[in-house]
Design an enzyme around this catalytic site. Structure first.
Site, mmCIF file in Angstrom:
data_model
loop_
_atom_site.group_PDB
_atom_site.id
_atom_site.type_symbol
_atom_site.label_atom_id
_atom_site.label_comp_id
_atom_site.label_asym_id
_atom_site.label_seq_id
_atom_site.Cartn_x
_atom_site.Cartn_y
_atom_site.Cartn_z
ATOM 1 C CE1 TYR A 864 5.813 2.078 9.095
ATOM 2 C CE2 TYR A 864 6.260 4.430 9.030
ATOM 3 C CZ TYR A 864 6.483 3.187 9.584
ATOM 4 O OH TYR A 864 7.372 3.042 10.611
ATOM 5 C CB ILE A 865 1.780 5.285 1.700
ATOM 6 C CG1 ILE A 865 1.176 6.021 2.902
ATOM 7 C CG2 ILE A 865 0.835 5.353 0.518
ATOM 8 C CD1 ILE A 865 0.975 7.506 2.688
#
Length: 908
Positions: A864-865
């Site tokens: 997600y990052i």
């Protein structure tokens, strides 16, 4: 963005359906019923705090109780495990509050809260100190702090979105004087694209407010693959990673050459994935090896003979008797027994020693112990093999599999990911999967479709078999495909995570999230407005987008209900999946992706709470849809009005990456230790996971790991005390010079613990000596030389005996004699300082690990990052990238490391 028609077709038709319009009378009645002024801050999870019971509950309160807490002793002054519930001083802040849990279901699928339904317990609550750097002097509730921080980040997002659009709008309207120059510039760009292009992890781009705009990301089709340049002009280069750790070998020297697709020119047709493709197919598992004749399945105490096919199925269950989580599961047993008895019917059934047919009708009468003992014995034998034997077997296996590990993709070598066909066995599933225990059948070549280049040599199937089909689809990225029998899902052989194809897919995902930056303010403004819409469909859609944006819920409806488990997402939530607690608390409890239980208590906007009350209004009951006028397709179609290719899943990536980016910008590069810098990054990552609602249950081994770390810290403190005592042995006057307190034993180290630790040190030394002796003997045998005799080992073990005697003498005399060559006070003072540094580092690591116990930092960081944010942090704070990315992840995110290597101002 309201619907154009009041007569929008229903998304779902099962069960009771909401009215098409929400009357003002219903709105007013709900407002009156929920009139409260003490709303909890909206937009955060409150599992880290108590839910106050209220007499005005809309739904019945949940019966699940909170897990009991387990107190622990301290492992250091800076690391306190006491569950006193107080904030205390910042220097003595407790790491986190411990919880005793039963069975834990570990999952790497997502950061959602996980818990087993069987335990009857809720997932552990996030501790207050898990957030990181909250001020202990501030009495403001944690939820309020988080809500304010989240609101602040959303305001920054709105401001940035407006600035980006304003700059883009200005760029599209050049003044007449500049038109000619712009045209000339465009012409030059067409003639010399290579010189104009800058390596930025994308194609040729222009900066807008420090943001690189992707040249083309208008559709949701796979990212345009960058083709290899002509062999005479473009060479595959090795990427140079960011600063390496001290004393570490530069792995890039031995790494395979990397295709820098981010620097290569684009293909005109991005739907074409390859021009040439050659591979060697798949590796099949070995054939079943029948059990010895004396190893039988027992039924009601009678040994039975089975067909080879039925025996193989019985061996699947027998071999895993030690996996009580599975074989003790009634669903697992029932499904296995159904498939096993079906196999018996097909293959002639079971017979006793006299050939008489035995009717197997009762699972409880089956005894698999002999089968388990046989396989357990074989496992023990394998483990007992020498290192040389294990290495030889691995080398032989690697040699057989070598032709399958790579393929040739457009003339370059690419690593294949899952080239092995999964062996037959019993399906375990994730969470509470209803099909757990079903028999996964052996996959035959006749079920497999091969995808390969037209001019390439088709791999040969095993002798006596043939492939289901051979195709040449250059718009597909898979090499082989088949359908498994449990859920009817298709399995694909794809390239490895480090391959250029996977890298481009990751890049495209993060670029899509970056593009959402330009539109997030309009989306949030519109769905906030539509929360009050008179149209039920619009209000349901707005509420769903709110929940997806704020709490990272999956959209749902992305499955075939006939073939998959009854799992749900936001759009497919049922009446029973949410409990409403006034004034604005919503409790989610449902089976999410992979049949993993999602449980969370969140505070929402009062209007959202009111809407959910309306969506649950009578006559709806259990089994009815909450969002009965919405499905995932309609939701995603609505989102594409804002941005091409936008879907609900993009919000998870955007929120995590934008939050991380905002937090990292606020950090100052102060003069701190390397471990403190790593913890600084992890604190930001932890906040991302909490603010974006990415959580996990505490791992079953966490308690033991923390105790082990605590013992290691105590061990260092004991070592430091002994070192100081050696100073006194050399120069007793140092006690007066430095003060008696300097030489005092740490208060944590009582006599009982010291005796236990001394015994541990002696045993540890013995184990090291024995292992080294064994390895040296194995090497001698491998080289054709004679083994050392046991007498040599006895001689070596005298060192451990001497250490034991030394400890006994110290305990009796209360004095520690100086050790080593040329001992001096200065040497021991230097050793003491080094031990202090090691203790401080380990205390930081312990605090970091305790804070991360309920947050899946790895999953957030990988999925997600945006990895470029991690690279930017590593550069800014001068931290080796290895501290954040393992070797596997450095290969996977090679594009992120290399593409912004020369950029100091990259922003998400």
């Amino acid at each position: 963005m309201s619907s154009d028609s009041d007569d929008m077709p229903l998304a779902k038709s099962n069960g009771r359906v909401s009215e098409a319009h929400i009357s003002k009378a219903v709105d007013k009645a709900m407002d009156k019923a929920g009139a409260r002024s003490d709303y909890a801050p909206a937009g955060v999870s409150i599992r880290n705090g108590p839910v106050i019971e209220d007499s005005m509950d809309v739904d019945e309160p949940l019966t699940n109780g909170n897990a009991k807490r387990k107190a622990r002793t301290s492992i250091g002054k800076a690391v306190n495990y006491k569950d006193d519930g107080s904030d205390g001083d910042s220097d003595a802040k407790p790491l986190a509050k411990r919880q005793k849990t039963k069975k834990v279901v570990n999952s790497d699928s997502d950061d959602e809260p996980l818990a087993s339904k069987k335990t009857g317990r809720l997932p552990p609550k996030a501790s207050e100190t898990a957030i990181g750097e909250e001020s202990s002097e501030d009495d403001e509730p944690l939820n309020t702090k988080l809500a304010k921080q989240k609101a602040s980040i959303e305001k920054k997002a709105a401001k940035e979105a407006k600035e980006i659009r304003a700059k883009e709008s200005k760029a599209k309207k050049p003044t007449p004087k500049k038109v000619m120059k712009k045209e000339e510039s465009d012409s030059e760009e067409d003639v010399k694209p290579a010189k104009k292009r800058k390596s930025n992890g994308a194609s040729a781009t222009k900066k807008t407010n420090g943001v690189k705009k992707e040249a083309s990301s208008d559709s949701d089709v796979p990212l345009k693959k960058k083709a290899a340049a002509k062999k005479s002009n473009v060479k595959n280069e090795k990427t140079s990673p960011i600063k390496k750790g001290k004393g570490k070998k530069d792995e890039s020297e031995e790494a395979e050459e990397v295709y820098k697709w981010w620097d290569a020119p684009k293909k005109e047709d991005d739907s074409i994935k390859w021009d040439t493709l050659q591979h060697n197919g798949v590796v099949f598992p070995p054939e079943y090896e029948p059990l010895p004749k004396n190893v039988k399945l027992l039924y009601d105490g009678v040994p039975v003979t089975l067909s080879i096919e039925a025996e193989e199925v019985a061996s699947f269950f027998g071999a895993m008797l030690n996996s009580t989580h599975n074989v003790g599961n009634p669903t697992f047993q029932k499904n296995f027994f159904t498939d096993f008895t079906e196999e018996l019917k097909k293959t002639g059934g079971a017979k006793d020693k006299d050939g008489n047919k035995v009717s197997i009708k009762d699972f409880s009468k089956l005894d698999f112990k002999r089968i388990f003992e046989y396989y357990d014995g074989k496992s023990t034998e394998r483990k007992a093999r020498s290192t040389a034997e294990k290495k030889a077997e691995k080398a032989a296996k690697d040699e057989i599999e070598a032709p399958y590990t790579h393929c040739t993709w457009d003339g370059r070598k690419e690593q294949v990911g899952n080239f092995r066909v999964e062996p037959p066995g019993l399906f375990r599933g994730r969470g509470e999967h209803p099909k757990t225990g079903r028999v996964k059948k052996r996959v035959l070549p006749e079920q497999i479709t091969i995808n390969i280049g037209k001019d390439a040599m088709v791999p040969s199937p095993p002798e006596g078999h043939k492939w289901k089909a051979v195709q040449h689809d250059n718009k597909a990225t898979w090499l082989a495909m088949w359908q498994e029998n449990i859920n009817g899902a298709y399995k694909y052989v794809m390239l490895a995570a480090k391959s250029s194809i996977k890298g481009q897919s990751d890049f495209k995902k993060f670029e899509k999230a970056r593009e959402l930056k330009k539109h997030i303010d309009r989306i949030r403004k519109d769905y906030t407005k539509d929360l009050h819409s008179e149209l039920m469909a619009d209000r349901q859609r707005a509420t769903a987008v709110y929940l997806i944006d704020k709490f990272a819920l999956r959209a749902g409806n992305e499955k075939d209900a006939e073939n998959e488990a009854e799992t749900v997402g936001c759009c497919s939530l049922k009446f029973e999946h949410i409990t409403l607690k006034p004034p604005n608390t919503v409790i989610f409890d449902f089976l999410g992706k992979d049949s993993i239980r999602f449980y969370d208590e969140v505070t929402v906007d009062p209007q959202v709470f009111k809407n959910l009350k309306i969506f649950k209004k009578s006559p709806k009951k259990d089994g009815d849809d909450i969002f009965d006028r919405l499905n995932t397709g309609q939701l995603n179609k609505h989102l594409t009005n804002y941005m091409p290719g936008l879907s609900a899943k993009v919000f998870r990536t955007y929120n995590a990456s934008f939050t991380m980016s905002t937090l990292l910008k606020e950090l100052q590069n102060v003069d701190i230790s390397l471990q403190e810098k790593v913890k600084l990054y992890n604190d930001c990552n932890r906040k991302v996971a909490i603010l974006c609602n990415h959580k996990r249950t505490v791992g079953a081994s966490h308690e033991a790991q923390m105790e082990k770390m605590g013992d290691r810290i105590k061990g260092l403190k004991y070592q430091k005390w002994r070192t100081k005592q050696m100073i006194l042995d050399i120069d007793p006057k140092q006690k007066k010079k430095k003060g008696a307190d300097f030489f005092e034993l740490d208060e944590e180290l009582d006599e009982a613990w010291i005796l236990e630790h001394q015994a541990f040190l002696v045993q540890e030394l013995r184990t090291k000596i024995e292992k080294k002796f064994q390895k040296e003997n194995e090497k001698l045998v491998a080289d054709g030389e004679k083994e050392m005799k046991a007498k040599e080992l006895e001689e070596r073990l005298k060192v451990a005996d001497d250490l034991e005697k030394k400890f006994k003498k110290e305990n009796k005399s209360k004095k520690v004699e100086a050790e080593g060559k040329g001992p001096t006070v200065e040497k021991y003072e230097a050793a003491t300082k080094k031990l202090d540094e090691r203790i401080a580092t380990m205390l930081l690591q312990a605090e970091d690990r305790e804070g991360n116990k309920e947050v899946a930092l790895g999953t957030s960081k990988i999925n997600y990052i945006d990895p470029r944010l991690t690279v930017v942090f590593a550069k800014k704070f001068d931290v080796p990238i290895e501290k954040f990315f393992s070797k596997t992840l450095r290969e996977k995110f090679n594009w992120a490391i290399d593409s912004i290597a020369d950029e100091d101002d990259w922003e998400f």
